[in-house]
Design a protein around this motif. Structure first.
Motif, mmCIF file in Angstrom:
data_model
loop_
_atom_site.group_PDB
_atom_site.id
_atom_site.type_symbol
_atom_site.label_atom_id
_atom_site.label_comp_id
_atom_site.label_asym_id
_atom_site.label_seq_id
_atom_site.Cartn_x
_atom_site.Cartn_y
_atom_site.Cartn_z
ATOM 1 N N GLU A 799 0.821 -1.214 0.000
ATOM 2 C CA GLU A 799 0.000 0.000 0.000
ATOM 3 C C GLU A 799 0.855 1.265 0.000
ATOM 4 O OE1 GLU A 799 -2.829 -0.129 3.136
ATOM 5 O OE2 GLU A 799 -3.804 -1.947 2.410
ATOM 6 N N MET A 800 2.052 1.160 -0.560
ATOM 7 C CA MET A 800 2.925 2.331 -0.537
ATOM 8 C C MET A 800 2.431 3.457 -1.437
ATOM 9 S SD MET A 800 6.245 0.880 -2.627
ATOM 10 C CE MET A 800 6.970 2.509 -2.800
ATOM 11 N N ASP A 801 1.538 3.125 -2.379
ATOM 12 C CA ASP A 801 0.950 4.186 -3.209
ATOM 13 C C ASP A 801 -0.112 4.962 -2.443
ATOM 14 O OD1 ASP A 801 -0.585 1.844 -3.134
ATOM 15 O OD2 ASP A 801 -1.680 2.425 -4.951
ATOM 16 N N LYS A 802 -0.587 4.404 -1.306
ATOM 17 C CA LYS A 802 -1.619 5.075 -0.510
ATOM 18 C C LYS A 802 -1.077 5.552 0.837
ATOM 19 C CE LYS A 802 -4.997 1.880 -2.506
ATOM 20 N NZ LYS A 802 -5.899 0.745 -2.217
ATOM 21 N N VAL A 803 -0.114 4.860 1.373
ATOM 22 C CA VAL A 803 0.440 5.203 2.688
ATOM 23 C C VAL A 803 1.817 5.826 2.483
ATOM 24 C CG1 VAL A 803 1.097 4.335 4.951
ATOM 25 C CG2 VAL A 803 -0.820 3.278 3.726
ATOM 26 N N ASN A 804 1.901 7.119 2.735
ATOM 27 C CA ASN A 804 3.146 7.834 2.442
ATOM 28 C C ASN A 804 4.310 7.328 3.308
ATOM 29 O OD1 ASN A 804 4.581 10.090 1.135
ATOM 30 N ND2 ASN A 804 4.725 10.879 3.228
ATOM 31 N N ASP A 805 4.007 6.942 4.582
ATOM 32 C CA ASP A 805 5.080 6.448 5.452
ATOM 33 C C ASP A 805 5.742 5.215 4.865
ATOM 34 O OD1 ASP A 805 4.555 8.478 7.169
ATOM 35 O OD2 ASP A 805 3.502 7.269 8.669
ATOM 36 N N ASP A 806 4.923 4.304 4.293
ATOM 37 C CA ASP A 806 5.491 3.109 3.672
ATOM 38 C C ASP A 806 6.390 3.485 2.506
ATOM 39 O OD1 ASP A 806 4.196 1.582 5.485
ATOM 40 O OD2 ASP A 806 2.648 0.837 4.131
ATOM 41 N N ALA A 807 5.954 4.447 1.704
ATOM 42 C CA ALA A 807 6.753 4.871 0.555
ATOM 43 C C ALA A 807 8.094 5.454 1.004
ATOM 44 C CB ALA A 807 5.974 5.900 -0.271
ATOM 45 N N VAL A 808 8.067 6.240 2.085
ATOM 46 C CA VAL A 808 9.314 6.830 2.598
ATOM 47 C C VAL A 808 10.261 5.735 3.080
ATOM 48 C CG1 VAL A 808 10.295 8.278 4.409
ATOM 49 C CG2 VAL A 808 8.238 9.022 3.209
ATOM 50 N N ILE A 809 9.706 4.736 3.806
ATOM 51 C CA ILE A 809 10.537 3.628 4.302
ATOM 52 C C ILE A 809 11.172 2.871 3.149
ATOM 53 C CG2 ILE A 809 10.449 1.389 5.484
ATOM 54 C CD1 ILE A 809 8.305 2.609 7.310
ATOM 55 N N VAL A 810 10.368 2.561 2.114
ATOM 56 C CA VAL A 810 10.875 1.813 0.968
ATOM 57 C C VAL A 810 11.956 2.605 0.248
ATOM 58 C CG1 VAL A 810 10.279 0.837 -1.270
ATOM 59 C CG2 VAL A 810 8.790 0.440 0.692
ATOM 60 N N GLU A 811 11.682 3.893 0.002
ATOM 61 C CA GLU A 811 12.653 4.706 -0.736
ATOM 62 C C GLU A 811 13.960 4.840 0.048
ATOM 63 O OE1 GLU A 811 12.729 8.834 -3.334
ATOM 64 O OE2 GLU A 811 11.288 8.656 -1.691
ATOM 65 N N THR A 812 13.854 5.024 1.355
ATOM 66 C CA THR A 812 15.066 5.131 2.190
ATOM 67 C C THR A 812 15.849 3.822 2.166
ATOM 68 O OG1 THR A 812 13.918 6.692 3.637
ATOM 69 C CG2 THR A 812 15.922 5.650 4.490
ATOM 70 N N THR A 813 15.128 2.704 2.283
ATOM 71 C CA THR A 813 15.787 1.395 2.257
ATOM 72 C C THR A 813 16.486 1.156 0.924
ATOM 73 O OG1 THR A 813 14.107 0.524 3.770
ATOM 74 C CG2 THR A 813 15.436 -1.078 2.553
ATOM 75 N N LEU A 814 15.811 1.485 -0.171
ATOM 76 C CA LEU A 814 16.418 1.325 -1.496
ATOM 77 C C LEU A 814 17.691 2.147 -1.621
ATOM 78 C CD1 LEU A 814 13.228 1.432 -3.755
ATOM 79 C CD2 LEU A 814 14.767 -0.501 -3.491
ATOM 80 N N SER A 815 17.638 3.389 -1.169
ATOM 81 C CA SER A 815 18.796 4.276 -1.284
ATOM 82 C C SER A 815 19.979 3.731 -0.489
ATOM 83 C CB SER A 815 18.418 5.678 -0.796
ATOM 84 O OG SER A 815 19.538 6.534 -0.819
ATOM 85 N N MET A 816 19.725 3.343 0.768
ATOM 86 C CA MET A 816 20.814 2.838 1.611
ATOM 87 C C MET A 816 21.413 1.567 1.037
ATOM 88 S SD MET A 816 19.784 3.386 5.600
ATOM 89 C CE MET A 816 18.398 2.267 5.482
ATOM 90 N N CYS A 817 20.555 0.626 0.655
ATOM 91 C CA CYS A 817 21.051 -0.666 0.191
ATOM 92 C C CYS A 817 21.754 -0.544 -1.159
ATOM 93 C CB CYS A 817 19.905 -1.674 0.122
ATOM 94 S SG CYS A 817 19.232 -2.097 1.748
ATOM 95 N N HIS A 818 21.250 0.341 -2.032
ATOM 96 C CA HIS A 818 21.959 0.564 -3.292
ATOM 97 C C HIS A 818 23.351 1.111 -3.043
ATOM 98 C CE1 HIS A 818 18.147 0.587 -6.023
ATOM 99 N NE2 HIS A 818 18.811 -0.552 -6.130
#
Length: 882
Positions: A799-818
């Motif tokens: 539900e990251m397209d509806k829940v902004n907190d989830d989107a922020v967590i995913v984007e932060t995780t992607l950035s760090m892991c990349h």
């Protein structure tokens, strides 16, 4: 003049004379090297060299030779040592030993010269290298601080220059037995060996201490002299052993060598004395054999004379007399055992076996001290092994005697009860005790079950509830206040529960016993039970929380306010059971569930029952399903978001049960882990997944295949070899297999996980961290793992397209892991909006229902041919490139 004063004076004179001899030796002309002297070659990688047979020995019968005479007098008859451990028994001679060391390496070597016999009175080491002489004087008649290394044995540090001979002279003298178990050690190897030896001795000493305290407890419980004598025997034996091993001298009185010598002198005859007293009392020889009793009493008198001699006689005569007594008295005691056994003392069978073992160890030790047999592992430790087993067997013998006496008392009491006129009253009392708690008087589980059966056996069963109440933190009260005070607190709690329950119109009576009415039963430990009649879900749900509020109020005891933790489990009848056993079991399950809930309250329902018959049956069926190939695999595609087509698959196991239908993996995988079936299950999945990947590769689809593994797999000794064997047999390139493991599985044993995953990585297998973000690990730990891929858990993605907190967590995780070099997989993508959002965040791979659901291999092959996500149809890639 007292013995202690004489010992002090003699020690001072001996130290002074030793220092004078050494001082004369340092200034003496040095002509000590001759080619007939033994030479020991020392290499860097040799941890230990036993030197007994590599020594030259000279016996100085008068004890007057100084170092200059030893070095320069060519008339002295030096003989080669023929023993691995030179042993000369009790002797008044002084012994000189010499050898030389040659360091064959190109650098100096540090070594330890170790003499593993703590009972030498005097030991002087002379070291000669490059015409320089230094010496060290030590011995157990000197304070412990005189030793160059603080060890119970005599340890001398040596520095061996490269390519140069270092000559060693040792002067040994003792009023006791003269032995020289000597070896040259590499320091680290010696400390490791010494630590292991100390550990073994500690276990031995600890066992003897346990025997002491155990039998001391029995003595204070029943006041039998046999136990007191046995405590004295084992205690003195322990003192003797720790004294002979140098432990007491090192830790108890290092500045008082006179006390050290006196303790050994006294321990041997005192041990002999208490062994005589114990034998007389334990075997009851006064009744069985008066003649043997008199002989043993005479032996005890001799032991007392040896004790007295420790204060009067010279050390050499006293110790020889004490040791000489040991063997004949031990044999005499051994003869007593079979005699008592033959005359009906059954406890004597343990005594005989125990004393045979001790006698063997004692005889070997005594013969070794007199120099009649060489020092070996058996003679060195035989006494310890024999005494340890002897102590254990004699404790069994004492316990056997106690049990027999107790049985005799019980039989006598039973006879009195049977003959008494008040037998009926006694029987009723026994029945009451068997069905009631002895402390609080509540009826026990037996009466509660009987009452439940009565209610269930009525012609018309009225619904009722069985309520179990458990005190959560009572063990803290027990440990803090002690058992006696905890019992008093338990009485207060029981009284409060009884008052709270009996005033309720909903609770039914369990037992009427004379004038006593019981509404509450005690089941076990700190668990109570009562019955609500009539009962319903709503009534229980409203009444029980009110009861809990009254129970959790702190209890006043001895000036303390004690906070109680209560949990309650309920089962309803006849809904949850038609017999008492089933109802009790279901109420207990409710209690287990309540333990994990914040409110501490649960009513049983089948959904909460993880111990159902279905579950037991499924565990057996799962084994059969694995063995008979009744499971299936489904494959869910993973899309490369940069290329726009599928490049990998995740293999998912499926089970269609013939009776129960589809069984979800989250139901049978935990069962497999709990029963050990996860091992063959993982092998089954790996084989089918690798086989499918090979088939797809041959069909023109070079896809990676991901397989989930368990933490239990990482604990398999042959897991890595099994994986490599499967890849070899099916000829799948190692880098096409990805093993997925969850964070929580890794963190159950991080060190083991790291070792196994590194081993897999070295064989070419790729590693993925599954369900990232839901475990307890951290990137700082995961960076240590040989992982190439991280999968973001679906709970953050769906539900990251509806829940902004989830989107922020995913984007932060992607950035760090990349930034750390990982490729990222997002699970749980169910619509195009989430896919596009992840695409903009530059996620590497996508997996979810939006692209495809998991499907069997035949359906997957068709999908790969026709799907827009197939490499054969790169529409999305083309669209993206435009």
């Amino acid at each position: 003049m007292s013995k202690l004063f004489l010992a002090l004076l003699m020690s001072g004179l001996l130290v002074l004379s030793e220092a004078l001899i050494a001082a004369q030796s340092v200034d003496a002309p040095v002509s000590f090297v001759d080619e007939s002297m033994p030479r020991v070659t020392v290499a860097p990688n040799v941890p230990q060299i036993i030197l007994g047979r590599q020594l030259a020995v000279y016996e100085d019968r008068e004890g007057t030779a100084g170092f200059d005479q030893i070095v320069n007098d060519a008339s002295l008859k030096w003989l080669p040592s023929l023993q691995e451990t030179p042993n000369y028994g009790y002797t008044d001679s002084t012994f000189w030993f010499k050898t030389r060391f040659r360091n064959t390496s190109e650098r100096p070597l540090e070594r330890l010269l170790v003499v593993s016999y703590p009972l030498l009175d005097q030991l002087t080491l002379y070291r000669v290298a490059s015409s320089h002489i230094d010496y060290v004087v030590t011995g157990d008649i000197l304070p412990f601080a005189s030793r160059p290394v603080q060890s119970r044995d005599f340890v001398f540090p040596l520095l061996l220059p490269p390519g140069e001979d270092v000559v060693i002279y040792l002067r040994a003298r003792s009023q006791g037995a003269v032995q020289l178990p000597i070896s040259l050690w590499e320091p680290d190897a010696f400390h490791i060996e010494d630590a292991e030896l100390i550990g073994g001795h500690s276990i031995y000493y600890g066992m003897l201490l346990v025997m002491v305290f155990y039998n001391l407890f029995l003595y204070f419980s029943i006041r039998e002299k046999a136990y007191l004598y046995y405590v004295g025997f084992v205690s003195l034996f322990l003192i003797m052993q720790t004294g002979m091993n140098g432990v007491l001298f090192q830790y108890a009185y290092p500045d008082w060598p006179q006390i050290h010598q006196l303790s050994i002198l006294l321990a041997v005859p005192l041990t002999t004395l208490f062994s005589c007293l114990f034998t007389l009392n334990f075997l009851n020889l006064k009744t069985l054999s008066p003649r043997l009793t008199r002989i043993l009493q005479g032996a005890a008198v001799l032991a007392c004379l040896a004790i007295l001699g420790a204060f009067i006689l010279p050390y050499s005569y006293s110790t020889r007399f004490s040791v000489a007594l040991v063997a004949p008295i031990s044999i005499l005691i051994l003869i007593s055992g079979p005699l008592a056994w033959k005359k009906g003392n059954k406890a004597a069978r343990y005594f005989v076996l125990a004393w045979i073992l001790l006698l063997m160890g004692t005889t070997l030790a005594a013969l070794n001290k007199f120099g009649l047999i060489p020092r070996t592992t058996l003679t060195e430790y035989g006494l310890q092994w024999g005494s340890a087993i002897e102590a254990l067997l004699l404790s069994f013998a004492l316990a056997d005697r106690l049990n027999r006496e107790r049985e005799a008392r019980i039989l006598a009491q039973k006879a009195i009860i049977e003959q008494a006129s008040l037998r009926e009253v006694a029987e009723e009392r026994l029945i009451y005790q068997a069905t009631h708690h002895g402390l609080i008087g509540f009826p026990n589980a037996t009466l509660l079950k009987k009452r439940v059966e009565e209610l269930l056996g009525a012609n018309e069963v009225e619904p009722f509830a069985l309520v179990l109440v458990h005190l959560r933190r009572f063990h803290e009260i027990n440990k803090t206040l002690g058992h006696d005070n905890a019992d008093q607190v338990l009485k207060l709690i029981a009284r409060r529960l009884a008052v709270g329950v009996c005033d309720s119109p909903h609770v039914t009576l369990i037992e009427s016993c004379g004038d006593e009415l019981h509404w509450v039963a005690h089941l076990d430990g700190v668990t109570f039970g009562f019955l609500i009649l009539p009962a319903s879900q709503s009534l229980v749900g409203s009444y029980v929380p009110e009861l809990m509020e009254s129970l959790v109020e702190p209890i006043e005891f001895d000036g303390l306010r004690i906070d109680l933790g209560v949990m309650i489990g309920v089962a309803l009848a006849p809904e949850h059971g038609n017999d008492a056993a089933t109802l009790m079991r279901h109420a207990q399950i409710g209690l287990d569930v309540a333990n994990s809930r914040d409110n501490g309250f649960a009513i049983y329902s089948p959904d909460l029952d993880s111990y159902s018959a279905k579950r037991l049956g499924l565990m057996g069926d799962l084994r059969k399903a694995i063995q008979e190939d009744e499971l299936t695999l489904s494959f869910q595609p993973q899309v490369n978001m940069t290329l726009g087509f599928v490049t990998g698959l995740e293999a998912l196991v499926r089970w269609q049960h013939p009776q129960h239908g589809f069984i979800p993996p989250d139901e049978f995988i935990p069962m497999a882990e709990a029963t050990g079936l996860i091992k063959p299950l993982t092998v089954w999945v790996l084989e089918r997944a690798v086989s499918a990947a090979v088939q797809l590769l041959e069909a023109g689809f070079p896809l990676t295949i991901s397989v989930n593994i368990s933490a239990i797999n990482l604990r398999e000794a042959n897991f890595v070899s099994n994986v490599c064997d499967i890849l070899t047999r099916y000829r799948l390139p190692e880098n096409q297999l990805i093993l997925e493991i969850t964070e929580s599985a890794i963190m159950s044993d991080p060190d083991l996980a790291l070792r196994v995953l590194k081993d897999l990585h070295e064989h070419g297998v790729q590693i993925a961290i599954d369900d990232f973000g839901t475990g307890h690990s951290s990137l700082s730990y995961i960076r240590k793992l040989p992982a190439q891929e991280i999968k973001i858990d679906r709970s953050f993605v769906m539900e990251m397209d509806k829940v902004n907190d989830d989107a922020v967590i995913v984007e932060t995780t992607l950035s760090m892991c990349h930034n750390l070099g990982y490729r990222m997989v997002a699970e749980g993508i169910e619509n195009d909006d989430v896919y596009r959002l992840l695409e903009r965040m530059k996620c590497d791979y996508a997996q979810g229902y939006f692209m495809a659901r998991p499907m069997p291999l035949p359906a997957l092959k068709t999908w790969l041919m026709d799907s827009e996500w197939s490499v054969r149809n790169i529409r999305r890639s083309s669209v993206k490139s435009v």
